[in-house]
Scaffold this active site. Structure first.
Site, PDB file in Angstrom:
ATOM      1  N   ARG A 143       0.853  -1.185   0.000  1.00  0.00           N
ATOM      2  CA  ARG A 143       0.000   0.000   0.000  1.00  0.00           C
ATOM      3  C   ARG A 143       0.889   1.236   0.000  1.00  0.00           C
ATOM      4  O   ARG A 143       1.934   1.272   0.666  1.00  0.00           O
ATOM      5  CB  ARG A 143      -0.887   0.033   1.255  1.00  0.00           C
ATOM      6  N   HIS A 186      -0.215  -0.357  -9.882  1.00  0.00           N
ATOM      7  CA  HIS A 186      -1.000  -1.209  -8.968  1.00  0.00           C
ATOM      8  C   HIS A 186      -1.477  -2.475  -9.692  1.00  0.00           C
ATOM      9  O   HIS A 186      -2.687  -2.731  -9.810  1.00  0.00           O
ATOM     10  CB  HIS A 186      -2.193  -0.430  -8.388  1.00  0.00           C
TER      11      HIS A 186
HETATM   12  C1  GLV Z   1      -5.458  -5.083  -3.897  1.00  0.00           C
HETATM   13  O1  GLV Z   1      -4.884  -4.058  -3.780  1.00  0.00           O
HETATM   14  C2  GLV Z   1      -6.017  -5.868  -2.809  1.00  0.00           C
HETATM   15  O2  GLV Z   1      -6.013  -5.399  -1.672  1.00  0.00           O
HETATM   16  O3  GLV Z   1      -6.476  -6.995  -3.063  1.00  0.00           O
END
Ligand code: GLV
Length: 311
Positions: free
Chosen positions: A223, A275
């Site tokens: 994150r 991401h």
């Molecule tokens: C993706 O970021 C998740 O948390 O699955």
């Protein structure tokens, strides 16, 4: 039984869940509000608040991802409804691939070769023994454990860190603030796979980044909030010469999409990915969600999210 699904791939989910649960009415969030109301379960990823607010009979919320930060931060979330989330569900292997790529990139000096190429510089770098190149994994949940184990299988000494004590085969597990400092002082590369909680925000700040050995690298597929981006840039130097850190592979950011004006985009020692490290594999995730619904219906004990802890 009624299930309302909200994700990018809601129609695929609707088809798969309807097949597996023939007695259930499975709707996507695109159905009219009147039809959506009175659902037993929400199976959601980044649901808008109104989808949570309109429900009055929920037995459970199934988070279609590993991180529950978005769901927990949604004010309309009914506080008395249990939450389950995807655990590994195929994401561990994808994350392990991503991290292995990054670790090998730095371990085999691909970062240096990339920078040498524009000057046609033919200069091999020494390959140190893997035993001299320990890797630290912060976060030992289902995904962190899969990553730590893959790194160990690849031959790297692995140090793992979690808030509370854990024991894992082949991984030296440390915990607490002192354990974190100890880990950071020893690793050539640190990988952050922690959830986004009040306790993990900027866990890698300027002071902790400075504890890493000179020339260490950072991989963040967890994150964006875990790393103080300004402190990371500072530790990377201006790019013309190596800073305290040699480079970073980053998949997640404090703001996503990473703003165009962020200096991270243009830093020569940073690799940016959007991401994508571990997109949820649909088939595995669907199997897990079906087993959650069966377990809820049978009143079986489930490993639920603790909203106070944030995971
Ligand atoms: C993706 O970021 C998740 O948390 O699955």
């Amino acid at each position: 039984m009624k299930i309302v699904v909200h994700t990018d791939q809601a129609e695929q989910w609707q088809t798969a869940l309807s097949e597996a649960l023939p007695d259930a009415t499975v709707l996507t969030s695109a159905a009219p509000a009147k039809e959506r109301q009175g659902a037993d379960y929400l199976a959601v990823w980044k649901a808008p608040g109104h989808l949570l607010a309109e429900q009055t009979a929920l037995k459970g919320i199934i988070n279609l991802g590993a991180g529950v930060d978005h769901l927990l931060a949604t004010p309309e979330r009914p506080k008395d409804v249990p939450i389950v989330k995807l655990r590994d569900a195929g994401m561990g292997e994808l994350m392990a691939d991503y991290v292995l790529y990054g670790v090998l990139h730095f371990y085999r000096s691909l970062d240096h070769y990339r920078l040498q190429q524009p000057d046609a510089q033919w200069q091999p770098h020494e390959v140190v023994e893997k035993s001299q190149w320990p890797v630290g994994v912060l976060g030992l949940g289902a995904i962190g454990r899969a990553v730590a184990s893959a790194l160990y299988q690849a031959g790297f000494p692995v140090l793992g860190w979690s808030r509370s004590p854990k024991e894992l085969r082949d991984i030296r597990c440390l915990h607490g603030d002192a354990g974190l400092d100890e880990l950071l002082g020893q690793v050539q590369c640190v990988v952050t796979i922690l959830p986004d909680t009040a306790a993990t925000r900027h866990i890698l700040d300027a002071e902790r980044l400075a504890r890493l050995p000179q020339g260490a690298s950072v991989i963040n597929p967890g994150r964006g909030s875990l790393i103080d981006e300004a402190a990371l840039l500072e530790a990377l130097g201006d790019g013309s010469a190596p800073g305290h850190l040699r480079g970073a592979l980053l998949d997640v950011f404090e703001r996503e999409p990473l703003p165009t004006e962020s200096p991270l985009w243009r830093h020569p020692r940073v690799i940016i990915t959007p991401h994508m490290a571990a997109p949820t594999p649909l088939a595995d995730a669907i199997d897990q969600v079906i087993s959650y619904v069966h377990a809820f219906e049978a009143n079986e004990a489930l490993e639920t999210v603790n909203p106070d802890e944030g995971y």
